[in-house]
Design a protein around this motif. Sequence first.
Motif, PDB file in Angstrom:
ATOM      1  N   LEU A 180      -8.769   8.522  -6.244  1.00  0.00           N
ATOM      2  CA  LEU A 180      -9.194   8.555  -4.675  1.00  0.00           C
ATOM      3  C   LEU A 180     -10.022   7.243  -4.380  1.00  0.00           C
ATOM      4  N   THR A 181      -9.633   6.785  -3.069  1.00  0.00           N
ATOM      5  CA  THR A 181      -9.971   5.627  -2.602  1.00  0.00           C
ATOM      6  C   THR A 181     -10.394   5.605  -1.116  1.00  0.00           C
ATOM      7  N   GLY A 182     -10.793   4.432  -0.626  1.00  0.00           N
ATOM      8  CA  GLY A 182     -11.105   4.233   0.714  1.00  0.00           C
ATOM      9  C   GLY A 182     -10.661   3.037   1.387  1.00  0.00           C
ATOM     10  N   HIS A 183     -11.792   2.316   2.115  1.00  0.00           N
ATOM     11  CA  HIS A 183     -11.813   0.885   2.387  1.00  0.00           C
ATOM     12  C   HIS A 183     -10.925   0.421   3.584  1.00  0.00           C
ATOM     13  N   LEU A 184      -9.827   0.979   3.614  1.00  0.00           N
ATOM     14  CA  LEU A 184      -8.971   0.405   4.610  1.00  0.00           C
ATOM     15  C   LEU A 184      -8.957   1.132   6.102  1.00  0.00           C
ATOM     16  N   HIS A 185      -9.657   2.248   6.005  1.00  0.00           N
ATOM     17  CA  HIS A 185      -9.749   3.184   7.024  1.00  0.00           C
ATOM     18  C   HIS A 185      -8.399   3.700   7.499  1.00  0.00           C
ATOM     19  N   LEU A 186      -7.459   3.676   6.590  1.00  0.00           N
ATOM     20  CA  LEU A 186      -5.929   4.154   6.777  1.00  0.00           C
ATOM     21  C   LEU A 186      -5.718   5.334   5.888  1.00  0.00           C
ATOM     22  N   TRP A 187      -5.157   6.439   6.271  1.00  0.00           N
ATOM     23  CA  TRP A 187      -4.705   7.449   5.377  1.00  0.00           C
ATOM     24  C   TRP A 187      -3.418   7.204   4.613  1.00  0.00           C
ATOM     25  N   PHE A 188      -3.266   7.442   3.462  1.00  0.00           N
ATOM     26  CA  PHE A 188      -2.117   7.340   2.500  1.00  0.00           C
ATOM     27  C   PHE A 188      -2.174   8.444   1.543  1.00  0.00           C
ATOM     28  N   ALA A 189      -1.175   9.252   1.410  1.00  0.00           N
ATOM     29  CA  ALA A 189      -1.478  10.414   0.513  1.00  0.00           C
ATOM     30  C   ALA A 189       0.064  10.451  -0.139  1.00  0.00           C
ATOM     31  N   GLY A 190       0.203  10.019  -1.485  1.00  0.00           N
ATOM     32  CA  GLY A 190       1.262   9.879  -2.023  1.00  0.00           C
ATOM     33  C   GLY A 190       2.222   8.902  -1.622  1.00  0.00           C
ATOM     34  N   ALA A 191       1.782   7.806  -1.237  1.00  0.00           N
ATOM     35  CA  ALA A 191       2.550   6.750  -0.463  1.00  0.00           C
ATOM     36  C   ALA A 191       3.219   6.035  -1.685  1.00  0.00           C
ATOM     37  N   PHE A 192       2.677   5.944  -2.962  1.00  0.00           N
ATOM     38  CA  PHE A 192       3.298   4.955  -4.061  1.00  0.00           C
ATOM     39  C   PHE A 192       3.834   6.093  -5.166  1.00  0.00           C
ATOM     40  N   LEU A 193       4.370   7.207  -4.829  1.00  0.00           N
ATOM     41  CA  LEU A 193       4.944   7.964  -5.936  1.00  0.00           C
ATOM     42  C   LEU A 193       6.224   7.372  -6.346  1.00  0.00           C
ATOM     43  N   GLY A 194       7.006   6.998  -5.297  1.00  0.00           N
ATOM     44  CA  GLY A 194       8.122   6.541  -5.486  1.00  0.00           C
ATOM     45  C   GLY A 194       9.408   7.888  -5.645  1.00  0.00           C
ATOM     46  N   PRO A 195      10.665   7.520  -5.477  1.00  0.00           N
ATOM     47  CA  PRO A 195      11.888   8.694  -5.376  1.00  0.00           C
ATOM     48  C   PRO A 195      11.662   9.513  -6.631  1.00  0.00           C
ATOM     49  N   GLU A 196      11.329   9.078  -7.644  1.00  0.00           N
ATOM     50  CA  GLU A 196      11.324   9.863  -8.980  1.00  0.00           C
ATOM     51  C   GLU A 196      10.033  10.446  -9.426  1.00  0.00           C
ATOM     52  N   GLY A 197       9.033  10.293  -8.711  1.00  0.00           N
ATOM     53  CA  GLY A 197       7.807  10.618  -8.989  1.00  0.00           C
ATOM     54  C   GLY A 197       6.757   9.760  -9.765  1.00  0.00           C
ATOM     55  N   ARG A 198       5.710   9.843  -9.897  1.00  0.00           N
ATOM     56  CA  ARG A 198       4.855   9.321 -10.842  1.00  0.00           C
ATOM     57  C   ARG A 198       3.805  10.055 -11.440  1.00  0.00           C
ATOM     58  N   PRO A 199       3.145   9.390 -12.714  1.00  0.00           N
ATOM     59  CA  PRO A 199       2.170  10.237 -13.282  1.00  0.00           C
ATOM     60  C   PRO A 199       0.761  10.193 -12.775  1.00  0.00           C
ATOM     61  N   LEU A 200       0.735   9.405 -11.692  1.00  0.00           N
ATOM     62  CA  LEU A 200      -0.689   9.114 -11.020  1.00  0.00           C
ATOM     63  C   LEU A 200      -0.578   9.192  -9.561  1.00  0.00           C
ATOM     64  N   LEU A 201      -1.329   9.820  -9.032  1.00  0.00           N
ATOM     65  CA  LEU A 201      -1.317  10.216  -7.466  1.00  0.00           C
ATOM     66  C   LEU A 201      -2.382   9.694  -6.928  1.00  0.00           C
ATOM     67  N   GLN A 202      -2.228   8.699  -5.817  1.00  0.00           N
ATOM     68  CA  GLN A 202      -3.113   8.117  -5.500  1.00  0.00           C
ATOM     69  C   GLN A 202      -3.332   8.753  -4.039  1.00  0.00           C
ATOM     70  N   LEU A 203      -4.480   9.003  -3.403  1.00  0.00           N
ATOM     71  CA  LEU A 203      -5.078   9.485  -2.168  1.00  0.00           C
ATOM     72  C   LEU A 203      -6.053   8.571  -1.511  1.00  0.00           C
ATOM     73  N   GLN A 204      -5.945   7.924  -0.452  1.00  0.00           N
ATOM     74  CA  GLN A 204      -6.388   7.089   0.180  1.00  0.00           C
ATOM     75  C   GLN A 204      -7.065   7.697   1.358  1.00  0.00           C
ATOM     76  N   ALA A 205      -8.539   7.649   1.562  1.00  0.00           N
ATOM     77  CA  ALA A 205      -8.974   8.278   2.722  1.00  0.00           C
ATOM     78  C   ALA A 205      -9.131   7.387   4.024  1.00  0.00           C
ATOM     79  N   GLY A 206      -8.896   7.961   5.122  1.00  0.00           N
ATOM     80  CA  GLY A 206      -9.454   7.309   6.411  1.00  0.00           C
ATOM     81  C   GLY A 206     -11.064   7.237   6.382  1.00  0.00           C
ATOM     82  N   THR A 207     -11.499   6.618   7.429  1.00  0.00           N
ATOM     83  CA  THR A 207     -12.837   6.724   7.493  1.00  0.00           C
ATOM     84  C   THR A 207     -13.402   8.057   8.408  1.00  0.00           C
TER      85      THR A 207
END
Length: 263
Positions: A180-207
């Motif tokens: 879980l992160t923040g900082h950019l004031h931009l929402w990203f959920a699962g943006a970096f999973l890739g087509p086959e998935g990924r073992p780690l899920l990143q959720l970036q919060a907005g403000t």
Amino acid sequence: MTRLLHLSDLHFGYEREALVEPLLDRVNAAGADLVVVTGDLTHRGRSAQYRKAAEFLRRIEAPLVAVPGNHDIPLYRLTDRMMQPYRRYRRAIADNLEPIGHVGNLRVQGVNSVDPMAWQRGVLTAAQVRRVTDHVDPSCYNIVALHHPMQQRPEVDKALMRGAPEALALFELKGVDVVLTGHLHLWFAGAFLGPEGRPLLQLQAGTALCSREDDRQNEFAVLDFRDEELLVERHVAPMDETGFRPPELLRFVRTNGLWQPCQ
């Protein structure tokens, strides 16, 4: 099921004042088992701003874990930033800059990613990464909460946190499940999973509360963990509206150790 609520970038001192009470009402109505705040509680790390932030956090009814953001240390008072950057944070919020929260099947490790030497960018050290990976609990969802993102999309013009690629690789290798992160004031959920998935899920919060018009909206997220499934409620309050809209729902499932979005 265990419910976590994620807030970030409150920016007291530059907050959207009319949204403070609606946000508190939503947070307390969510019935979260744990609230996680990933930094920038204040806008300039000043004492009056910390008093506002502390009062807000005291009114949250659920257990709470918070970590600093780069706005929570002095910007212009260089001596204070170098010598005692967290003095006001420790006095108003908590002495522990890397707290642990453990509720139900969730283990949350807070990490302080602020770099007083490079005010905006952030850093993760090898010692911090070891503290996370040495305490991964295979019986839990292992969640890391920090201010700075570990990956960024190409359109983001801020420098990526130092040490982020190496830390991310080790987090995945050692069994961290969610970041879980923040900082950019931009929402990203699962943006970096890739087509086959990924073992780690990143959720970036907005403000959650910053009133900067360029952000266009404020928001927070509620995460429901159940078995191998994560349901995310994204609560959004556009700047040109008076409050929060009904939540948007996203669902992620973990199959064979890999997270994937589910329609």
